[in-house]
Design an enzyme around this catalytic site. Structure first.
Site, PDB file in Angstrom:
ATOM      1  N   ASP A  46       6.165 -14.486 -37.823  1.00 23.83           N
ATOM      2  CA  ASP A  46       7.416 -15.089 -38.278  1.00 23.83           C
ATOM      3  C   ASP A  46       8.245 -14.049 -39.022  1.00 23.83           C
ATOM      4  O   ASP A  46       8.351 -14.058 -40.261  1.00 23.83           O
ATOM      5  CB  ASP A  46       7.128 -16.295 -39.173  1.00 23.83           C
ATOM      6  CG  ASP A  46       6.390 -17.397 -38.434  1.00 23.83           C
ATOM      7  OD1 ASP A  46       6.527 -17.468 -37.211  1.00 23.83           O
ATOM      8  OD2 ASP A  46       5.660 -18.164 -39.086  1.00 23.83           O
ATOM      9  N   THR A  69       5.218 -16.396 -31.493  1.00 27.33           N
ATOM     10  CA  THR A  69       6.581 -15.978 -31.801  1.00 27.33           C
ATOM     11  C   THR A  69       7.498 -17.175 -32.023  1.00 27.33           C
ATOM     12  O   THR A  69       7.221 -18.283 -31.591  1.00 27.33           O
ATOM     13  CB  THR A  69       7.156 -15.126 -30.655  1.00 27.33           C
ATOM     14  OG1 THR A  69       7.173 -15.915 -29.439  1.00 27.33           O
ATOM     15  CG2 THR A  69       6.329 -13.890 -30.421  1.00 27.33           C
ATOM     16  N   HIS A  70       8.598 -16.894 -32.697  1.00 27.78           N
ATOM     17  CA  HIS A  70       9.747 -17.800 -32.796  1.00 27.78           C
ATOM     18  C   HIS A  70      10.956 -16.947 -32.442  1.00 27.78           C
ATOM     19  O   HIS A  70      11.592 -16.369 -33.316  1.00 27.78           O
ATOM     20  CB  HIS A  70       9.901 -18.361 -34.215  1.00 27.78           C
ATOM     21  CG  HIS A  70       8.970 -19.468 -34.561  1.00 27.78           C
ATOM     22  ND1 HIS A  70       9.113 -20.745 -34.074  1.00 27.78           N
ATOM     23  CD2 HIS A  70       7.869 -19.495 -35.354  1.00 27.78           C
ATOM     24  CE1 HIS A  70       8.143 -21.523 -34.558  1.00 27.78           C
ATOM     25  NE2 HIS A  70       7.379 -20.776 -35.328  1.00 27.78           N
ATOM     26  N   LYS A 105       8.042 -25.684 -29.475  1.00 25.23           N
ATOM     27  CA  LYS A 105       7.918 -27.115 -29.776  1.00 25.23           C
ATOM     28  C   LYS A 105       8.981 -27.930 -29.028  1.00 25.23           C
ATOM     29  O   LYS A 105       9.769 -28.669 -29.620  1.00 25.23           O
ATOM     30  CB  LYS A 105       7.997 -27.390 -31.275  1.00 25.23           C
ATOM     31  CG  LYS A 105       6.894 -26.762 -32.110  1.00 25.23           C
ATOM     32  CD  LYS A 105       6.994 -27.182 -33.570  1.00 25.23           C
ATOM     33  CE  LYS A 105       5.903 -26.542 -34.420  1.00 25.23           C
ATOM     34  NZ  LYS A 105       6.131 -25.096 -34.624  1.00 25.23           N
ATOM     35  N   ASP A 108      12.438 -32.900 -26.086  1.00 23.48           N
ATOM     36  CA  ASP A 108      13.640 -33.566 -25.596  1.00 23.48           C
ATOM     37  C   ASP A 108      13.317 -34.239 -24.267  1.00 23.48           C
ATOM     38  O   ASP A 108      12.170 -34.237 -23.822  1.00 23.48           O
ATOM     39  CB  ASP A 108      14.772 -32.541 -25.428  1.00 23.48           C
ATOM     40  CG  ASP A 108      16.147 -33.133 -25.738  1.00 23.48           C
ATOM     41  OD1 ASP A 108      16.429 -34.235 -25.214  1.00 23.48           O
ATOM     42  OD2 ASP A 108      16.912 -32.502 -26.481  1.00 23.48           O
ATOM     43  N   THR A 112      16.163 -31.627 -19.903  1.00 22.57           N
ATOM     44  CA  THR A 112      16.582 -30.674 -20.931  1.00 22.57           C
ATOM     45  C   THR A 112      15.488 -29.654 -21.230  1.00 22.57           C
ATOM     46  O   THR A 112      15.756 -28.451 -21.308  1.00 22.57           O
ATOM     47  CB  THR A 112      16.972 -31.409 -22.222  1.00 22.57           C
ATOM     48  OG1 THR A 112      18.076 -32.282 -21.949  1.00 22.57           O
ATOM     49  CG2 THR A 112      17.373 -30.429 -23.309  1.00 22.57           C
ATOM     50  N   TYR A 328      -3.637 -25.178 -46.851  1.00 21.98           N
ATOM     51  CA  TYR A 328      -4.432 -24.065 -46.348  1.00 21.98           C
ATOM     52  C   TYR A 328      -5.922 -24.387 -46.354  1.00 21.98           C
ATOM     53  O   TYR A 328      -6.427 -25.079 -47.231  1.00 21.98           O
ATOM     54  CB  TYR A 328      -4.188 -22.809 -47.188  1.00 21.98           C
ATOM     55  CG  TYR A 328      -2.794 -22.264 -47.055  1.00 21.98           C
ATOM     56  CD1 TYR A 328      -2.357 -21.744 -45.845  1.00 21.98           C
ATOM     57  CD2 TYR A 328      -1.912 -22.275 -48.134  1.00 21.98           C
ATOM     58  CE1 TYR A 328      -1.071 -21.238 -45.710  1.00 21.98           C
ATOM     59  CE2 TYR A 328      -0.629 -21.775 -48.002  1.00 21.98           C
ATOM     60  CZ  TYR A 328      -0.215 -21.251 -46.794  1.00 21.98           C
ATOM     61  OH  TYR A 328       1.059 -20.767 -46.664  1.00 21.98           O
ATOM     62  N   ARG A 347       1.525 -15.782 -43.083  1.00 24.56           N
ATOM     63  CA  ARG A 347       1.792 -15.105 -44.345  1.00 24.56           C
ATOM     64  C   ARG A 347       0.566 -14.450 -44.957  1.00 24.56           C
ATOM     65  O   ARG A 347       0.691 -13.445 -45.666  1.00 24.56           O
ATOM     66  CB  ARG A 347       2.397 -16.119 -45.332  1.00 24.56           C
ATOM     67  CG  ARG A 347       3.857 -16.411 -45.047  1.00 24.56           C
ATOM     68  CD  ARG A 347       4.390 -17.549 -45.894  1.00 24.56           C
ATOM     69  NE  ARG A 347       3.928 -18.850 -45.407  1.00 24.56           N
ATOM     70  CZ  ARG A 347       4.283 -20.009 -45.949  1.00 24.56           C
ATOM     71  NH1 ARG A 347       5.079 -20.027 -47.005  1.00 24.56           N
ATOM     72  NH2 ARG A 347       3.847 -21.148 -45.434  1.00 24.56           N
TER      73      ARG A 347
END
Length: 378
Positions: A46, A69-70, A105, A108, A112, A328, A347
């Site tokens: 991220d 990934t984003h 994620k 829809d 779409t 966590y 993180r």
């Protein structure tokens, strides 16, 4: 975790054994990759710049089997299908041995999500081996994504070959032009451009100076990548295993690690049912535990929200959270007790003084939890 889950065959089976029984080609590949690298670690990359993403993938790649990934977080993402950020990530994935998981994620209606998956600027399906779906719209979204992946798969291992020839025809060929053009059949198409031809308005017959012939044909490609997308030096493949298969895979978002999430038991069960109905495409789940319960279930479970205590602490302890809803847990709990197969860490690695060193620590801890679970002692 219920006793039924603890007693499921996949809980005690090694990844090598599960690879032999995996019907999904990408799941089979991933299990074998995990055994080869002795890793069940996914890095949640991220980050907010393309340069940082590629640097991170290169440095942490040797320790992981999946890179999450984003793409829409990344400033400077190059959308070029052959030389852009996705293609560069693909080269790093081949070199270091990991799969790319775009955490899109999808959530829809069917038409779409198909367009979001295969079209637009990103063309996610071209570079992401795995994507995921939010099941709130229902099973139709899973069906739509599977259909889109099948259509893409049916034609992706063909590339267009183009050849151009220029020449001056002899007079005998003039009358044959029409007959030759009518005999062309798919998948080959030709276009001929004459500089001067036919009759002029003044009634005089013109002469053909030259003809340019453009020929395009579809030819099969053996390697699961575009032949013209590999820059010099990027053709390296991780030793000990072949390149990933063409098939794409889907993970269903069945459970979340954030506090107060609205994913009920009924929702999770609907996710499991959808996965069973789409085994040729669904690899598994994003979940907090293994969701394999029926004898024929063989799904992979990937779990976020994993964090280790400081290295100075000998014993792993459970963490509360980050104050923003994220809860966590340690690898020994998620993998060893809950039966998850792959831990997703963000993180905990990205914020470390040395992300490479910390990634190796997570890899060792997660692998130890797995070997302990199946009764192997290393």
């Amino acid at each position: 975790m219920c006793a039924a889950t603890d007693s499921h065959p996949t809980f005690r089976a090694s990844f090598a054994e599960r690879a032999k029984n995996a019907s999904h080609p990408l799941a089979n590949y991933l299990f074998r990759l995990m055994e080869l690298k002795k890793s069940n670690l996914c890095l949640s990359a991220d980050v907010t710049s393309a340069r940082e993403l590629l640097t991170l993938a290169d440095r942490i790649g040797p320790s992981i089997v999946v890179l999450k990934t984003h793409y829409d977080l990344v400033a400077g993402w190059d959308y070029h299908p052959q030389t852009g950020t996705g293609a560069k990530l693909g080269a790093l994935a081949r070199r270091h041995g990991f799969l790319i998981f775009e955490d899109r994620k999808f959530g829809d209606i069917g038409s779409t999500v198909q367009l979001q998956y295969t079209g637009g600027t990103a063309r996610i399906i071209d570079w992401a081996h795995i994507v995921n779906v939010n099941m709130i719209p229902g099973k139709a979204a899973v069906t739509a994504l599977q259909q889109a992946a099948a259509r893409w798969r049916s034609r992706v291992n063909y590339e267009v070959r183009t050849s151009v020839s220029v020449g001056t025809p002899v007079s005998d060929s003039f009358d044959e032009e029409a007959e030759e053009s009518s005999t062309l059949s798919p998948p080959t198409a030709q276009k001929e451009l004459a500089s001067t031809s036919g009759l002029h308005n003044n009634g005089r017959k013109g002469s053909i100076v030259s003809i340019t012939t453009l020929t395009q044909s579809f030819e099969p490609v053996d390697s699961p990548r575009f032949g013209n997308s590999i820059a010099e030096g990027d053709e390296l493949v991780y030793a000990g295993i072949e390149e990933p298969p063409w098939e794409r895979g889907l993970l269903i978002l069945a459970q979340m690690s954030s506090a107060g999430n609205l994913m009920t038991k009924e929702y999770t069960q609907a996710c499991v049912e959808a996965a069973r109905e789409h085994k040729d495409y669904v690899m598994g789940f994003i979940s907090q535990e293994t969701l394999n319960s029926q004898p024929t279930d063989a799904f992979i479970s990937m779990t976020p929200g994993c964090q280790l205590p400081p290295e100075a602490d000998e014993e792993e302890i459970d963490f509360g959270g980050d104050g923003l809803g994220q809860q966590y847990n340690t690898p020994s709990k998620l993998v060893g007790l809950n039966g998850s197969d792959i831990i997703i860490v963000g993180r905990g690695i990205l914020k470390a003084a040395s992300p490479q060193v910390e990634a190796e620590r997570y890899r060792r801890k997660a692998w130890k939890a797995y070997t302990t679970r199946i009764g192997q002692h290393t």
